[in-house]
Design a protein around this motif. Structure first.
Motif, PDB file in Angstrom:
ATOM      1  N   GLU A   1       8.407  -2.940 -32.273  1.00  0.00           N
ATOM      2  CA  GLU A   1       8.284  -2.297 -30.969  1.00  0.00           C
ATOM      3  C   GLU A   1       8.221  -3.304 -29.827  1.00  0.00           C
ATOM      4  O   GLU A   1       8.509  -2.960 -28.675  1.00  0.00           O
TER       5      GLU A   1
ATOM      6  N   LYS B   1      13.824   4.369 -41.109  1.00  0.00           N
ATOM      7  CA  LYS B   1      13.282   4.401 -39.746  1.00  0.00           C
ATOM      8  C   LYS B   1      12.729   5.771 -39.372  1.00  0.00           C
ATOM      9  O   LYS B   1      12.285   5.969 -38.248  1.00  0.00           O
TER      10      LYS B   1
ATOM     11  N   ILE C   1      20.339   0.091 -23.824  1.00  0.00           N
ATOM     12  CA  ILE C   1      19.531  -1.081 -23.480  1.00  0.00           C
ATOM     13  C   ILE C   1      20.305  -2.006 -22.537  1.00  0.00           C
ATOM     14  O   ILE C   1      19.763  -2.506 -21.547  1.00  0.00           O
TER      15      ILE C   1
ATOM     16  N   HIS D   1      16.037   5.883 -26.737  1.00  0.00           N
ATOM     17  CA  HIS D   1      16.370   5.029 -25.600  1.00  0.00           C
ATOM     18  C   HIS D   1      16.998   5.839 -24.459  1.00  0.00           C
ATOM     19  O   HIS D   1      16.786   5.533 -23.286  1.00  0.00           O
TER      20      HIS D   1
ATOM     21  N   SER E   1      10.873  -1.380 -37.567  1.00  0.00           N
ATOM     22  CA  SER E   1      11.470  -2.076 -36.433  1.00  0.00           C
ATOM     23  C   SER E   1      10.349  -2.505 -35.495  1.00  0.00           C
ATOM     24  O   SER E   1       9.283  -1.890 -35.449  1.00  0.00           O
TER      25      SER E   1
ATOM     26  N   ARG F   1      10.297  -5.547 -29.424  1.00  0.00           N
ATOM     27  CA  ARG F   1      11.696  -5.749 -29.058  1.00  0.00           C
ATOM     28  C   ARG F   1      12.408  -4.428 -28.748  1.00  0.00           C
ATOM     29  O   ARG F   1      13.205  -4.356 -27.820  1.00  0.00           O
ATOM     30  N   TYR F   2      12.129  -3.404 -29.541  1.00  0.00           N
ATOM     31  CA  TYR F   2      12.903  -2.171 -29.448  1.00  0.00           C
ATOM     32  C   TYR F   2      12.117  -1.002 -28.884  1.00  0.00           C
ATOM     33  O   TYR F   2      12.623   0.128 -28.858  1.00  0.00           O
TER      34      TYR F   2
ATOM     35  N   ASN G   1      11.005  -7.501 -25.336  1.00  0.00           N
ATOM     36  CA  ASN G   1      11.777  -6.271 -25.267  1.00  0.00           C
ATOM     37  C   ASN G   1      13.256  -6.583 -25.036  1.00  0.00           C
ATOM     38  O   ASN G   1      13.610  -7.478 -24.265  1.00  0.00           O
ATOM     39  N   LYS G   2      14.110  -5.830 -25.703  1.00  0.00           N
ATOM     40  CA  LYS G   2      15.550  -6.079 -25.624  1.00  0.00           C
ATOM     41  C   LYS G   2      16.100  -5.882 -24.219  1.00  0.00           C
ATOM     42  O   LYS G   2      17.131  -6.454 -23.869  1.00  0.00           O
TER      43      LYS G   2
ATOM     44  N   GLY H   1      22.021   3.126 -28.925  1.00  0.00           N
ATOM     45  CA  GLY H   1      20.782   2.555 -28.419  1.00  0.00           C
ATOM     46  C   GLY H   1      20.984   1.216 -27.743  1.00  0.00           C
ATOM     47  O   GLY H   1      20.435   0.963 -26.655  1.00  0.00           O
ATOM     48  N   ASP H   2      21.781   0.346 -28.353  1.00  0.00           N
ATOM     49  CA  ASP H   2      22.026  -0.967 -27.759  1.00  0.00           C
ATOM     50  C   ASP H   2      22.817  -0.839 -26.465  1.00  0.00           C
ATOM     51  O   ASP H   2      22.590  -1.602 -25.516  1.00  0.00           O
TER      52      ASP H   2
ATOM     53  N   ASP I   1      12.581   5.383 -33.621  1.00  0.00           N
ATOM     54  CA  ASP I   1      13.379   4.349 -32.962  1.00  0.00           C
ATOM     55  C   ASP I   1      14.850   4.700 -33.166  1.00  0.00           C
ATOM     56  O   ASP I   1      15.378   4.574 -34.267  1.00  0.00           O
TER      57      ASP I   1
END
Length: 320
Positions: free
Chosen positions: A260, A161, A17, A242, A258, A262-263, A110-111, A13-14, A237
């Motif tokens: 939302e 999650k 992003i 993503h 988590s 940000r993610y 948001n990230k 996911g990261d 999430d």
């Protein structure tokens, strides 16, 4: 010829992003050669990047001992630019003409926007996954002829999650059943290794309605290619959420423990939904400040009605 070192995440996911920043660098430096350092799970997301010269896999070690190993592999090069999305010190220990290093972001956002700030890109470049042509070709073979596709990911990296699987089953039944907004649609279920059990409630509810369980059965690029053709994606999430958003699918993310802000999935075709409790309230329900120690879902206040209504709104908004 420019040489750019891009250091990014270990998680899928990261990495998705951060992929918008990488895509921006590719587009604005078309003749550059890229070295990308990432964790093993993120490799499929990044290995088709244009201009990729070298892909370095970072295997995380205790006490940050993976960083000296990375330094030894890249210290011999004079870099035109080092972009470190991990915020490590390594960029300052290399010969580099320009350094962009992630730091602490001042407020919840948001990230994707946070990632863009590392290279001061405005507007924030949207995540971009380079999916090879053969993956798109294989995806065509999985598509239901003449039917819409509802994509579901009922799993996530941690139990806290995950929205309960039986609620996913009820949601799917309402969406694709008689009179539903996606009546007659095929249902594709996605997930990674060990997630197979989370698909079972959906398979039991709709045993003969075109449900295909792709959990841990496809290469990640095949998953991305299929998600890009979904009429709607609904999921926790997770990295798969993503990916769906990055591929342009109408994406509804389910949130509780988590944030939302940000993610949440990024894009005009995306939305997030949570129960009546805000993020901070959910945090207080956890049995530990470290959510990973919480063995059960922290999305129990998120009703099936709320998710169904959010899905209907997203379908209506993206119907053109």
């Amino acid at each position: 010829m420019q040489r750019i070192l891009f250091i990014t995440s270990t998680r899928i996911g990261d990495a998705v992003i951060n992929s918008g920043v990488l895509d921006h660098l590719v587009r604005t430096n078309p003749d550059a050669k890229f070295t990308i350092a990432c964790g093993p799970l993120a490799v499929p997301i990044l290995e088709n990047t244009p201009g990729l010269e070298r892909l370095i896999i970072i295997h995380k070690k205790p006490a940050g001992m993976h960083w000296p190993g990375l330094w030894r592999r890249v210290a011999g090069t004079k870099w035109d630019r080092v972009v470190d999305m991990r915020g490590s010190a390594i960029a300052y220990l290399l010969r580099a003409g320009e350094r962009n290093v992630a730091g602490r972001y001042p407020y919840p956002d948001n990230k994707v926007r946070e990632a863009a700030s590392v290279i001061r890109a405005e507007p924030p470049p949207a995540p971009k996954i380079y999916v090879p042509a053969d993956a798109h070709s294989r995806a065509l073979g999985h598509l239901p002829a003449g039917r819409q596709m509802l994509a579901i990911c009922p799993s996530a990296s941690w139990p806290f999650k995950m929205w309960p699987a039986d609620r996913f089953a009820e949601l799917v039944k309402r969406l694709v059943g008689h009179g539903g907004p996606m009546a007659g649609a095929a249902v594709h279920i996605f997930g990674g290794p060990g997630d197979e059990e989370h698909a079972q409630p959906i398979l039991r509810v709709l045993p003969d309605a075109g449900v295909v369980d792709f959990t841990n059965k496809l290469h990640l690029m095949d998953v991305a290619a299929l998600l890009g053709r979904a009429r709607l994606f609904v999921g926790n999430d997770s990295g798969v959420m993503h990916i769906a958003a990055a591929m342009g699918a109408p994406t509804l993310g389910l949130f509780g423990p988590s944030d939302e802000r940000r993610y949440g999935p990024w894009g005009e075709n995306c939305a997030s939904v949570r129960g009546p409790r805000g993020f901070e309230e959910v945090r207080e329900l956890a049995t530990s400040k470290d959510f990973r120690a919480n063995p059960e879902s922290l999305l129990l206040d998120l009703s099936t009605d709320a998710v169904y209504e959010a899905a209907c709104r997203l379908l209506e908004r993206t119907s053109s």
